[in-house]
Design a protein around this motif. Sequence first.
Motif, mmCIF file in Angstrom:
data_model
loop_
_atom_site.group_PDB
_atom_site.id
_atom_site.type_symbol
_atom_site.label_atom_id
_atom_site.label_comp_id
_atom_site.label_asym_id
_atom_site.label_seq_id
_atom_site.Cartn_x
_atom_site.Cartn_y
_atom_site.Cartn_z
ATOM 1 N N UNK A 94 0.868 -1.176 0.000
ATOM 2 C CA UNK A 94 0.000 0.000 0.000
ATOM 3 C C UNK A 94 0.906 1.228 0.000
ATOM 4 N N UNK A 95 0.640 2.165 -0.891
ATOM 5 C CA UNK A 95 1.553 3.306 -1.071
ATOM 6 C C UNK A 95 0.787 4.613 -1.146
ATOM 7 N N UNK A 112 -5.849 0.634 -8.196
ATOM 8 C CA UNK A 112 -6.207 1.959 -7.698
ATOM 9 C C UNK A 112 -7.575 1.815 -7.033
ATOM 10 N N UNK A 113 -7.590 1.915 -5.701
ATOM 11 C CA UNK A 113 -8.808 1.662 -4.930
ATOM 12 C C UNK A 113 -9.964 2.600 -5.278
ATOM 13 N N UNK A 114 -9.662 3.740 -5.851
ATOM 14 C CA UNK A 114 -10.734 4.683 -6.156
ATOM 15 C C UNK A 114 -11.788 4.053 -7.074
ATOM 16 N N UNK A 115 -11.352 3.199 -7.995
ATOM 17 C CA UNK A 115 -12.281 2.633 -8.982
ATOM 18 C C UNK A 115 -13.176 1.537 -8.401
ATOM 19 N N UNK A 116 -12.654 0.552 -7.687
ATOM 20 C CA UNK A 116 -13.576 -0.397 -7.051
ATOM 21 C C UNK A 116 -14.468 0.256 -5.998
ATOM 22 N N UNK A 146 -14.335 8.552 2.555
ATOM 23 C CA UNK A 146 -14.753 7.148 2.485
ATOM 24 C C UNK A 146 -14.443 6.442 3.800
ATOM 25 N N UNK A 147 -13.283 6.739 4.385
ATOM 26 C CA UNK A 147 -12.943 6.155 5.694
ATOM 27 C C UNK A 147 -14.029 6.468 6.716
ATOM 28 N N UNK A 203 -7.305 -1.758 5.620
ATOM 29 C CA UNK A 203 -8.676 -2.116 6.010
ATOM 30 C C UNK A 203 -9.715 -1.709 4.971
ATOM 31 N N UNK A 204 -9.448 -0.601 4.253
ATOM 32 C CA UNK A 204 -10.371 -0.210 3.188
ATOM 33 C C UNK A 204 -10.390 -1.265 2.088
ATOM 34 N N UNK A 205 -9.226 -1.767 1.732
ATOM 35 C CA UNK A 205 -9.145 -2.805 0.703
ATOM 36 C C UNK A 205 -9.902 -4.060 1.142
ATOM 37 N N UNK A 206 -9.765 -4.406 2.409
ATOM 38 C CA UNK A 206 -10.457 -5.592 2.922
ATOM 39 C C UNK A 206 -11.973 -5.422 2.830
ATOM 40 N N UNK A 207 -12.468 -4.257 3.225
ATOM 41 C CA UNK A 207 -13.909 -4.004 3.196
ATOM 42 C C UNK A 207 -14.427 -4.007 1.759
ATOM 43 N N UNK A 208 -13.711 -3.324 0.880
ATOM 44 C CA UNK A 208 -14.150 -3.214 -0.515
ATOM 45 C C UNK A 208 -14.155 -4.570 -1.198
ATOM 46 N N UNK A 209 -13.104 -5.360 -0.997
ATOM 47 C CA UNK A 209 -13.062 -6.673 -1.653
ATOM 48 C C UNK A 209 -14.147 -7.599 -1.099
ATOM 49 N N UNK A 210 -14.428 -7.513 0.201
ATOM 50 C CA UNK A 210 -15.503 -8.323 0.778
ATOM 51 C C UNK A 210 -16.860 -7.954 0.169
ATOM 52 N N UNK A 211 -17.110 -6.652 0.064
ATOM 53 C CA UNK A 211 -18.399 -6.211 -0.483
ATOM 54 C C UNK A 211 -18.529 -6.588 -1.951
ATOM 55 N N UNK A 212 -17.448 -6.417 -2.706
ATOM 56 C CA UNK A 212 -17.506 -6.755 -4.125
ATOM 57 C C UNK A 212 -17.632 -8.259 -4.329
#
Length: 250
Positions: free
Chosen positions: A86-87, A163-167, A180-181, A229-238
């Motif tokens: 994560x960068x 790029x997390x913005x798109x998912x 978003x947080x 944690x944002x990536x985890x939430x987004x991937x779970x929802x998707x």
Amino acid sequence: MRIENSFIPVRGVGETTERKLWQQGITHWDEFDGSVVGDTVADRIESFIEEGRTHLERGDVSVFTEALPAASRWRCYENVRENTCFLDIETTGLDASCNDVTTVSVHRGGETKTFVQGRDLTSQRLEDELEASSLLVTFNGQRFDVPFLETCYDIDVATPHVDLMYPCKKIGLDGGLKAIEKDLGIDRDMPDLSGRDAVRLWHEYERGDEAALETLVEYNRADTKNMEPLMEIVTDRLHETVFEAACAGE
């Protein structure tokens, strides 16, 4: 959801065909038997699966991120979760041709590193971190962070990139990272700052205020760590809305 559940990277397979495969019980590469689709597409899928397994054995997801739409590249995350970087960067402005990168934070494997301009922020450091990672995750990095680093440090960022913005947009999460947080209840351990504050803090540091740099680094690190944690939430929802819902015929 893992890459092995995906068929849309195959030429000629769109979301409609992929959903049809899932609804017919073909939810994993192991279950593909050539039915449901025509012979030409079936041959392409079989070749894709064979080549795909070889890439995954090497921990290489680049062929998938290149083939997937930006909003679907999150599907690669589960396969290389432990080696995802994560960068986030801070800069003195928005134009890479005349502004500088001030700090860069990378978070991988539970460890966060921050590099500071004039101290340890170098092209070699950046290249080493990226080469050690199977997947790069940013927020708006496709348009900002990555081009900025490539311009200012003359590097080629070839690491597969989400790029997390798109998912996020795909599940109705709009706005900046901090907004978003808040929507998702992801907390920060420091006062809410902005990009404008980051520029101010850097200039205060240049005038000799070491405490300003400490605050800037904390801010940069918070942006970076909170993407996990944002990536985890987004991937779970998707996973639920894209994969499970399709498999259930919804």
